[in-house]
Design an enzyme around this catalytic site. Structure first.
Site, PDB file in Angstrom:
ATOM      1  N   SER A   1       0.846  -1.194   0.000  1.00 11.76           N
ATOM      2  CA  SER A   1       0.000   0.000   0.000  1.00 11.76           C
ATOM      3  C   SER A   1       0.878   1.239   0.000  1.00 11.76           C
ATOM      4  O   SER A   1       1.956   1.255   0.584  1.00 11.76           O
ATOM      5  CB  SER A   1      -0.891   0.013   1.243  1.00 11.76           C
ATOM      6  OG  SER A   1      -1.601   1.228   1.340  1.00 11.76           O
TER       7      SER A   1
ATOM      8  N   PRO B   1       5.157   7.086   9.222  1.00  8.54           N
ATOM      9  CA  PRO B   1       4.702   6.298  10.378  1.00  8.54           C
ATOM     10  C   PRO B   1       3.430   6.865  11.007  1.00  8.54           C
ATOM     11  O   PRO B   1       2.685   6.148  11.666  1.00  8.54           O
ATOM     12  CB  PRO B   1       5.865   6.381  11.374  1.00  8.54           C
ATOM     13  CG  PRO B   1       6.996   7.032  10.663  1.00  8.54           C
ATOM     14  CD  PRO B   1       6.477   7.684   9.423  1.00  8.54           C
TER      15      PRO B   1
ATOM     16  N   HIS C   1       0.859   7.996   9.329  1.00  6.00           N
ATOM     17  CA  HIS C   1      -0.248   7.939   8.368  1.00  6.00           C
ATOM     18  C   HIS C   1      -1.534   7.521   9.094  1.00  6.00           C
ATOM     19  O   HIS C   1      -1.514   6.624   9.949  1.00  6.00           O
ATOM     20  CB  HIS C   1       0.082   6.927   7.268  1.00  6.00           C
ATOM     21  CG  HIS C   1      -0.830   7.004   6.091  1.00  6.00           C
ATOM     22  ND1 HIS C   1      -2.120   6.524   6.119  1.00  6.00           N
ATOM     23  CD2 HIS C   1      -0.652   7.532   4.850  1.00  6.00           C
ATOM     24  CE1 HIS C   1      -2.689   6.734   4.933  1.00  6.00           C
ATOM     25  NE2 HIS C   1      -1.819   7.340   4.151  1.00  6.00           N
TER      26      HIS C   1
ATOM     27  N   LYS D   1       3.096  -3.845   7.031  1.00 11.47           N
ATOM     28  CA  LYS D   1       3.217  -4.153   5.600  1.00 11.47           C
ATOM     29  C   LYS D   1       4.641  -3.837   5.114  1.00 11.47           C
ATOM     30  O   LYS D   1       5.247  -4.592   4.361  1.00 11.47           O
ATOM     31  CB  LYS D   1       2.204  -3.338   4.782  1.00 11.47           C
ATOM     32  CG  LYS D   1       0.779  -3.889   4.811  1.00 11.47           C
ATOM     33  CD  LYS D   1      -0.118  -3.068   3.903  1.00 11.47           C
ATOM     34  CE  LYS D   1      -1.569  -3.524   3.946  1.00 11.47           C
ATOM     35  NZ  LYS D   1      -1.775  -4.848   3.342  1.00 11.47           N
TER      36      LYS D   1
END
Length: 255
Positions: free
Chosen positions: A135, A141, A143, A157
């Site tokens: 993604s 960090p 987000h 991820k």
């Protein structure tokens, strides 16, 4: 075409919304690929037709997925933790909905441990290429997606992406923007790196286009050992992407 010339490709997460499209697209190219799916439940298996080539296994349990990996040439990873909305949210009252992850289905377990298990299984059988769908947003960090259900989904991820990049297996890491359920094949696709596309107006992409890029990535060496962000121009703007070699040749980043 003789069977020996067809590559066997496993699509994990093939019961998911994007996974179903990838599985179907590969099945349509039966002259090139022997397609397999991996889903978590018998119910998901039935949802995509219940064929014998769909295996049921839990990516968090390395042993349960081993049979699906035997004899494969390539792997497309489309598994992901999915946050659930807490019941009782009333959009008419304003405010924001709250989200949670089911027990055992947090991003750490699904997006990190589950993907690590798949990469290890792929390496063990000598897979020639792994396509991983991640993604956009992983460089930040803070987000907002990380705060959903306190799951830090993009952080986990990213950790799995790094593990794949360090594995030695030829890899392609695709980081799409916001996924939309629109028709594929009719937009101009855009590639980028380091979340630059998030600063633009064009940061969404139809799932069907992500699925097509996954399938096309199997055919081009230009996209091996590469990672890229993926989005599309709005419908009707630009020229629909048909030349994937040209698209992939714009990609320079290894991670």
């Amino acid at each position: 075409m003789a069977d020996s010339s067809r590559r066997t490709v496993l699509v994990t997460g093939s019961g998911g919304r994007t996974g179903q499209i990838v599985y179907k697209k590969l099945k349509e190219r039966a002259n090139q690929y022997v397609t397999r799916g991996l889903v978590r439940t018998e119910e998901s298996k039935q949802k995509i037709g219940g064929a014998k080539d769909v295996f049921v296994g839990d990516i968090r349990d390395a042993e349960s997925i081993t049979p699906a990996f035997q004899g494969i040439d390539a792997l497309i990873i489309l598994t992901s933790a999915v946050p659930q909305m807490k019941p009782g949210f009333d959009p008419t009252k304003g405010g924001r909905p709250e989200f949670y992850y089911a027990d055992g289905a947090y991003p750490e377990q699904v997006d990190w441990i589950g993907q690590k298990n798949q990469i290890d299984a792929a390496k063990a059988v000598g897979v020639k290429h792994v396509v991983l769908v991640g993604s956009m947003g992983g460089t930040n960090p803070n987000h907002p997606l990380n705060s959903l259900g306190n799951g830090n989904i993009l952080i986990w991820k990213r950790k799995a992406e790094q593990y794949l990049a360090d594995s030695g297996i030829p890899y392609t890491i695709i980081r799409p923007g916001g996924l939309i359920d629109k028709e594929g094949g009719i937009r101009e696709l855009i590639v980028g790196k380091d979340d630059e596309l998030l600063q633009t107006e064009t940061k969404a992409i139809p799932r069907a286009d992500v699925a097509e890029v996954c399938v096309q990535a199997l055919s081009f060496e230009e996209v091996q050992f590469k990672a890229f962000d993926l989005a599309s121009k709005p419908e009707g703007v630009g020229t629909p992407t048909k030349d994937f070699k040209a698209l992939f040749s714009n990609i320079t980043a290894r991670f």
